[in-house]
Design an enzyme around this catalytic site. Structure first.
Site, PDB file in Angstrom:
ATOM      1  N   GLY A 140       0.844  -0.811   0.414  1.00  0.00           N
ATOM      2  CA  GLY A 140      -0.087   0.113   0.011  1.00  0.00           C
ATOM      3  C   GLY A 140       0.732   1.673  -0.150  1.00  0.00           C
ATOM      4  N   VAL A 155      -3.928  -7.335  -0.948  1.00  0.00           N
ATOM      5  CA  VAL A 155      -2.786  -8.222   0.191  1.00  0.00           C
ATOM      6  C   VAL A 155      -3.828  -9.215   0.650  1.00  0.00           C
ATOM      7  CG1 VAL A 155      -0.973  -6.758   0.708  1.00  0.00           C
ATOM      8  CG2 VAL A 155      -2.756  -6.622   1.596  1.00  0.00           C
ATOM      9  N   ASN A 198       2.198  -1.785   5.670  1.00  0.00           N
ATOM     10  CA  ASN A 198       1.322  -0.856   5.875  1.00  0.00           C
ATOM     11  C   ASN A 198       0.239  -0.914   5.429  1.00  0.00           C
ATOM     12  OD1 ASN A 198       1.758   2.219   6.036  1.00  0.00           O
ATOM     13  ND2 ASN A 198       0.865   1.321   3.436  1.00  0.00           N
ATOM     14  N   TYR A 230     -11.410  -2.088  13.395  1.00  0.00           N
ATOM     15  CA  TYR A 230     -10.171  -1.742  12.797  1.00  0.00           C
ATOM     16  C   TYR A 230      -9.964  -1.725  14.258  1.00  0.00           C
ATOM     17  CZ  TYR A 230      -6.872   2.041  11.368  1.00  0.00           C
ATOM     18  OH  TYR A 230      -5.496   2.568  11.411  1.00  0.00           O
ATOM     19  N   ALA A 249      -9.357  -4.173  16.313  1.00  0.00           N
ATOM     20  CA  ALA A 249     -10.070  -6.194  16.207  1.00  0.00           C
ATOM     21  C   ALA A 249      -8.478  -6.229  15.563  1.00  0.00           C
ATOM     22  CB  ALA A 249     -10.989  -6.954  15.484  1.00  0.00           C
ATOM     23  N   LYS A 256      -6.386  -4.151  14.358  1.00  0.00           N
ATOM     24  CA  LYS A 256      -4.842  -4.263  14.395  1.00  0.00           C
ATOM     25  C   LYS A 256      -4.257  -4.593  15.628  1.00  0.00           C
ATOM     26  CE  LYS A 256      -4.171  -0.698  10.885  1.00  0.00           C
ATOM     27  NZ  LYS A 256      -3.006  -1.028  10.169  1.00  0.00           N
ATOM     28  N   ILE A 294      -2.128  10.449  12.506  1.00  0.00           N
ATOM     29  CA  ILE A 294      -1.013  11.393  10.824  1.00  0.00           C
ATOM     30  C   ILE A 294      -1.962  12.070   9.936  1.00  0.00           C
ATOM     31  CG2 ILE A 294       0.739   9.950   9.950  1.00  0.00           C
ATOM     32  CD1 ILE A 294       1.292   9.644  12.862  1.00  0.00           C
TER      33      ILE A 294
HETATM   34  P1  NAI Z   1      -4.373   5.424   3.377  1.00  0.00           P
HETATM   35  O1  NAI Z   1      -5.504   5.213   3.097  1.00  0.00           O
HETATM   36  O2  NAI Z   1      -3.561   6.958   2.787  1.00  0.00           O
HETATM   37  O3  NAI Z   1      -3.690   4.854   2.046  1.00  0.00           O
HETATM   38  C1  NAI Z   1      -3.475   2.617   2.684  1.00  0.00           C
HETATM   39  C2  NAI Z   1      -3.143   2.601   1.747  1.00  0.00           C
HETATM   40  O4  NAI Z   1      -3.023   1.397   1.765  1.00  0.00           O
HETATM   41  C3  NAI Z   1      -3.195   3.214  -0.156  1.00  0.00           C
HETATM   42  O5  NAI Z   1      -2.518   2.995  -0.606  1.00  0.00           O
HETATM   43  C4  NAI Z   1      -4.073   2.295   0.370  1.00  0.00           C
HETATM   44  O6  NAI Z   1      -3.972   2.170  -1.925  1.00  0.00           O
HETATM   45  C5  NAI Z   1      -3.367   0.416  -0.035  1.00  0.00           C
HETATM   46  N1  NAI Z   1      -4.488  -1.040   0.361  1.00  0.00           N
HETATM   47  C6  NAI Z   1      -5.607  -1.165   0.066  1.00  0.00           C
HETATM   48  N2  NAI Z   1      -6.309  -1.734   0.774  1.00  0.00           N
HETATM   49  C7  NAI Z   1      -4.722  -2.038  -0.271  1.00  0.00           C
HETATM   50  C8  NAI Z   1      -5.142  -3.692  -0.556  1.00  0.00           C
HETATM   51  N3  NAI Z   1      -5.556  -5.009  -0.105  1.00  0.00           N
HETATM   52  N4  NAI Z   1      -3.670  -4.325  -0.661  1.00  0.00           N
HETATM   53  C9  NAI Z   1      -2.734  -3.418  -1.744  1.00  0.00           C
HETATM   54  N5  NAI Z   1      -2.810  -2.211  -0.968  1.00  0.00           N
HETATM   55  C10 NAI Z   1      -3.768  -1.927  -0.499  1.00  0.00           C
HETATM   56  O7  NAI Z   1      -4.086   5.105   4.498  1.00  0.00           O
HETATM   57  P2  NAI Z   1      -3.016   5.942   5.165  1.00  0.00           P
HETATM   58  O8  NAI Z   1      -3.042   7.000   6.751  1.00  0.00           O
HETATM   59  O9  NAI Z   1      -1.562   5.742   5.140  1.00  0.00           O
HETATM   60  O10 NAI Z   1      -2.717   4.767   6.035  1.00  0.00           O
HETATM   61  C11 NAI Z   1      -1.376   3.069   6.335  1.00  0.00           C
HETATM   62  C12 NAI Z   1      -1.261   2.505   7.603  1.00  0.00           C
HETATM   63  O11 NAI Z   1      -1.703   2.685   8.211  1.00  0.00           O
HETATM   64  C13 NAI Z   1      -2.911   1.194   7.163  1.00  0.00           C
HETATM   65  O12 NAI Z   1      -2.239   0.322   7.974  1.00  0.00           O
HETATM   66  C14 NAI Z   1      -3.436   2.569   9.017  1.00  0.00           C
HETATM   67  O13 NAI Z   1      -4.520   1.393   9.439  1.00  0.00           O
HETATM   68  C15 NAI Z   1      -2.562   3.117   9.387  1.00  0.00           C
HETATM   69  N6  NAI Z   1      -2.309   4.126  10.398  1.00  0.00           N
HETATM   70  C16 NAI Z   1      -2.722   5.203   9.785  1.00  0.00           C
HETATM   71  C17 NAI Z   1      -3.219   6.109  10.866  1.00  0.00           C
HETATM   72  C18 NAI Z   1      -3.292   7.411  10.208  1.00  0.00           C
HETATM   73  O14 NAI Z   1      -4.036   8.253  11.251  1.00  0.00           O
HETATM   74  N7  NAI Z   1      -3.358   8.047   8.996  1.00  0.00           N
HETATM   75  C19 NAI Z   1      -3.390   6.115  12.186  1.00  0.00           C
HETATM   76  C20 NAI Z   1      -3.172   4.343  12.462  1.00  0.00           C
HETATM   77  C21 NAI Z   1      -2.628   3.716  11.857  1.00  0.00           C
END
Ligand code: NAI
Length: 245
Positions: A11, A63, A89, A154, A156, A158, A187
């Site tokens: 991702g 994934v 990620n 979410y 569960a 994480k 973030i």
């Molecule tokens: P985002 O939504 O900007 O990016 C997520 C990325 O994952 C995107 O590029 C999307 O295309 C990709 N993705 C989604 N489903 C997918 C799949 N099935 N296969 C391959 N790629 C896939 O989100 P962000 O904020 O960059 O989040 C990244 C990670 O950080 C996530 O795991 C999120 O849960 C975690 N996170 C984010 C927080 C935040 O405040 N932004 C806080 C805590 C955790």
């Protein structure tokens, strides 16, 4: 430095994953920018990395799809000899209060955020075992430690990811493979930009550092675990401005 290392970031077409890909490339790794739907954005990320002298290529795959993920890792192994660093990620949200949450919302989040990481870890660890070296870093969330109203699915996923991280750390330690989790708080990314202003303000009030973090803050923690953390395994590193301590 990470010269000569192959790093798969799932991702990585935007947000935190994109920042991690850039950071690892800057440290010398060949970065595999994984994407699901966003081919153009992923190619732009890889292109920008290469433009500044780094190495990056793109591989598409959902994934949550076991066969596609296993095939992607087999292709990377054939092309580049295996994976040294895996960053799980990829993640999604489907928020709803538990009483209203549908099975589809629950299952979709578990399939990507938890099972997706299982698929990549199982396949990538096999390539790491042969090298007797590996760094696996799972992007969890402080929500997996505290819970959060509206995020039963979410939280569960994480929390499950944290449990799986510790289990894999125990199973793989003797082979030179470390497995850790990074748990971001709030973030600035597309995921949090959709939060209403009132919730953002309330959240800032709970963060000792008084602001949301940047994707680069998470990337710095990942880079540390990838490049330095030889004696660190099974840990959860919160990158949250002090919100959960
Ligand atoms: P985002 O939504 O900007 O990016 C997520 C990325 O994952 C995107 O590029 C999307 O295309 C990709 N993705 C989604 N489903 C997918 C799949 N099935 N296969 C391959 N790629 C896939 O989100 P962000 O904020 O960059 O989040 C990244 C990670 O950080 C996530 O795991 C999120 O849960 C975690 N996170 C984010 C927080 C935040 O405040 N932004 C806080 C805590 C955790």
């Amino acid at each position: 430095m990470l010269t000569g290392k192959v790093a798969l970031v799932t991702g990585a077409s935007r947000g935190i994953g994109c920042a991690i890909a850039r950071k690892l490339a800057k440290m010398g790794a060949l970065v595999i920018v994984n994407y699901n739907g966003s081919k153009e954005a992923a190619e732009a990320v890889a292109g920008e990395i290469c433009k500044v002298g780094g190495s990056a290529v793109t591989y598409g795959c959902d994934v949550a799809d076991e066969a596609a993920t296993t095939a992607m890792i087999a292709a990377i192994t054939k092309d580049y000899g295996g994976i040294d660093i895996l960053v799980n990620n990829a993640g999604i949200t489907r928020d709803n209060l538990m009483l209203r949450m549908t099975d589809a919302e629950f299952d979709a989040v578990l399939a990507t955020n938890l099972k997706g990481a299982f698929h990549t870890m199982r396949a990538a660890a096999k390539t790491m075992l042969k090298k007797r070296y590996g760094r696996i870093i799972n992007i969890a969330s402080v929500t997996g430690m505290t819970g959060n109203a509206g995020q039963a699915n979410y939280a569960a996923a994480k929390a499950g990811l944290i449990g799986m991280t510790k289990t894999a750390a125990r199973e793989l330690a003797s082979r030179g493979i470390t497995v850790n989790a990074v748990a971001p708080g709030f973030i600035e990314t597309d995921m949090t930009r959709k939060l209403p202003e009132e919730i953002r303000k309330k959240a800032c009030g709970q963060i000792p550092l008084g602001r949301f973090g940047q994707p680069e803050d998470v990337a710095d923690a990942v880079a540390f675990l990838a490049a330095e953390g030889a004696y660190l395994t099974g840990q959860v590193l919160a990158v949250d401005g002090g919100m959960v301590m």
